[in-house]
Design an enzyme around this catalytic site. Structure first.
Site, PDB file in Angstrom:
ATOM      1  CG  HIS A 304      -1.705   1.068   1.378  1.00 56.84           C
ATOM      2  ND1 HIS A 304      -3.062   1.010   1.430  1.00 56.84           N
ATOM      3  CD2 HIS A 304      -1.542   2.515   1.766  1.00 56.84           C
ATOM      4  CE1 HIS A 304      -3.747   2.090   1.403  1.00 56.84           C
ATOM      5  NE2 HIS A 304      -2.788   3.323   1.794  1.00 56.84           N
ATOM      6  CG  HIS A 347       0.103   6.345   9.433  1.00 55.58           C
ATOM      7  ND1 HIS A 347      -1.104   5.839   9.010  1.00 55.58           N
ATOM      8  CD2 HIS A 347      -0.136   7.804   9.010  1.00 55.58           C
ATOM      9  CE1 HIS A 347      -1.739   6.476   8.747  1.00 55.58           C
ATOM     10  NE2 HIS A 347      -1.401   8.162   8.722  1.00 55.58           N
ATOM     11  CD  GLU A 353      -2.128  11.651   8.050  1.00 59.29           C
ATOM     12  OE1 GLU A 353      -3.206  11.155   8.162  1.00 59.29           O
ATOM     13  OE2 GLU A 353      -0.981  11.329   8.182  1.00 59.29           O
ATOM     14  CG  HIS A 377      -5.667  11.200  12.438  1.00 57.91           C
ATOM     15  ND1 HIS A 377      -6.490  10.667  11.251  1.00 57.91           N
ATOM     16  CD2 HIS A 377      -6.402  10.812  13.459  1.00 57.91           C
ATOM     17  CE1 HIS A 377      -7.654  10.126  11.449  1.00 57.91           C
ATOM     18  NE2 HIS A 377      -7.471  10.010  12.860  1.00 57.91           N
ATOM     19  CG  HIS A 383      -3.521   8.289  12.351  1.00 58.88           C
ATOM     20  ND1 HIS A 383      -2.470   9.077  12.564  1.00 58.88           N
ATOM     21  CD2 HIS A 383      -3.620   8.668  10.945  1.00 58.88           C
ATOM     22  CE1 HIS A 383      -2.176   9.634  11.251  1.00 58.88           C
ATOM     23  NE2 HIS A 383      -2.720   9.200  10.639  1.00 58.88           N
TER      24      HIS A 383
HETATM   25 FE   LIG Z   1      -2.702   9.379   8.316  1.00 61.73          FE
END
Ligand SMILES: [Fe+2]
Length: 451
Positions: A304, A347, A353, A377, A383
């Site tokens: 990903h 992460h 974010e 976040h 998160h």
């Molecule tokens: Fe994130």
């Protein structure tokens, strides 16, 4: 899409070569457009006398010496100095600018909000702006603010410009019209608009009530991200950005122009509409962009990638490679990666974010992140998927799957975002969001094998 009538008395150029009536294609092109024949001087910018008795005026969005410089030449009924008298300070208490650190609000956290509810109150683009977070410092032209807007009524004989910022507008409900000095932009959900710093406009409701999100960029302008090895195509393509053709009105009525300048708002009273640019040319212009033309690129075998692959626009900071803001789009797409945990992984990130949901369901959070809602976040706070998303993605059969009914975005900045009092105390904060990771299990028991 139905065409909306032009404002009464407004004259718009008809000589566009684009495929979308009223718009010219391209990002940062050197455009030219005139609403009356012969209004645009040819071969030079500043003739001794302009046709129709127009005044020539330059609007510069970058330093003269920037490379490339961004500026637009306008040919207008009155020069802008006639649209500006003495200024009176006014208060727009819900529109905040950085630095705005509220000692009673804790910004360190993972936060999520339900949609800010629509209201019966009469709110314009100015009075309906609700700042959620601020980052950086408006006085040094660094950072950003994230807002939610609730607009129920049109600005009438009211105009606005921000000297502080470029505005990236993401509608979530309703249709808005930006009648600007350089022409008309109509937007609805799944489109965005970019309104440059210093450009005068009024905002009208075409279909209300309207709700959406705004990224107020204090820093360098948004630009298209370098595609690197992706090459010349995919992601956002320049031709899908549309700048308006020239449109003007010659309307003499008492009017108010509000200016945002270093985080403060001031009014000036004028006797006419400032939307009086009959012709213009240049590369400093507002745009709209249809998010459904965004061509996502992703993993086609395994793993990903970072969400930077979904960057629509980026606004650079003073440190190369670290964006003041990235505007990132999570839209419908195929998932095909083999033997892979497909949703976003867990992460922590130096960037902070802020996400908003335009419609549908987001893959890392099947519940709770609803259309019109937002999440934050903040810098270096962990998160990732909730248990339902984790278990689903860990145990599903990995055939090709299309993520459908989904469109979310992220305003990601290299600076920490501070919650406003509105975000911390008035907006519908989900107190239990942090609990979404509570029931993630410890699977490790010291024995090998997939759990
Ligand atoms: Fe994130």
């Amino acid at each position: 899409m139905t065409r909306h009538e032009l404002p009464k008395g407004m004259i718009r150029a008809t000589d566009t070569t684009g495929t979308h009536e009223g718009y010219m294609p391209g990002f940062g092109n050197d455009f030219e457009t005139e609403a009356l024949p012969g209004a645009l001087p040819q071969g030079m910018n500043s003739p001794q006398k302009c046709n129709y008795g127009l005044y020539g005026e330059q609007l510069s969005g970058t330093a003269f010496t920037a490379h490339p410089p961004e500026r637009t030449w306008t040919y207008r009924i009155r020069p802008s100095v006639k649209h500006s008298t003495r200024y009176t300070k006014i208060d727009l208490p819900y529109w905040k600018s950085a630095p705005n650190v509220d000692p009673d609000v804790i910004s360190l956290g993972q936060y999520r909000w339900d949609p800010v509810p629509q209201t019966e109150e009469k709110l314009t683009w100015l009075t309906g702006m609700r700042t959620m977070t601020t980052a950086g410092d408006v006085n040094t032209q660094v950072g950003m603010a994230a807002h939610v807007y609730l607009v129920t009524t049109s600005m009438v004989d009211e105009y606005f410009y921000s000297a502080d910022s470029e505005l990236l507008v993401v509608p979530q409900e309703g249709k808005l019209r930006f009648a600007t000095e350089l022409g008309i932009i109509d937007i609805e959900p799944q489109e965005i608009a970019i309104i440059p710093r210093g450009l005068v406009y009024r905002v009208e409701v075409l279909e209300g009530p309207c709700r959406g999100f705004v990224c107020e960029n204090y820093g360098q302008k948004f630009e298209m991200p370098a595609r690197g090895p992706i090459g010349a195509n995919a992601l956002a393509n320049p031709r899908d950005f549309k700048a308006p053709v020239a449109a003007f009105e010659d309307r003499e009525v008492p009017s108010t122009l509000t200016i945002k300048w270093c985080g403060q708002f001031h009014e000036t009273k004028i006797g006419q509409s400032p939307l009086d640019v009959v012709a213009w040319h240049g590369n400093y212009a507002p745009f709209k962009y249809d998010l459904t033309t965004y061509c996502p690129v992703g993993a086609i075998l395994f793993d990903h990638p970072d969400p930077s692959i979904f960057t629509v626009l980026t606004a650079p900071s003073g440190v190369p490679g670290t964006a003041n803001i990235d505007f990132v789009l999570f839209r419908e797409r195929w998932m095909v990666a083999e033997n892979t945990f497909r949703p976003p992984w867990y992460h922590k990130n130096i960037m902070s974010e802020l996400m908003g949901n335009i419609y549908g369901q987001y893959d890392a959070k099947p519940q709770g992140f609803v259309p019109g809602g937002m999440s934050l976040h903040n810098m270096m706070l962990p998160h990732g998927p909730d248990r339902e998303a984790f278990e689903g993605a860990s145990n599903s059969n990995l055939g090709p799957t299309k993520l459908e009914n989904t469109m979310s975005f992220m305003f990601e900045t290299r600076f920490p975002q501070h919650l406003t009092e509105f975000a911390g105390k008035e907006a519908p904060l989900q107190d239990d969001y942090i609990d979404c990771w509570d029931d993630l299990e410890k699977k490790f028991d010291g024995t090998p094998g997939l759990k």
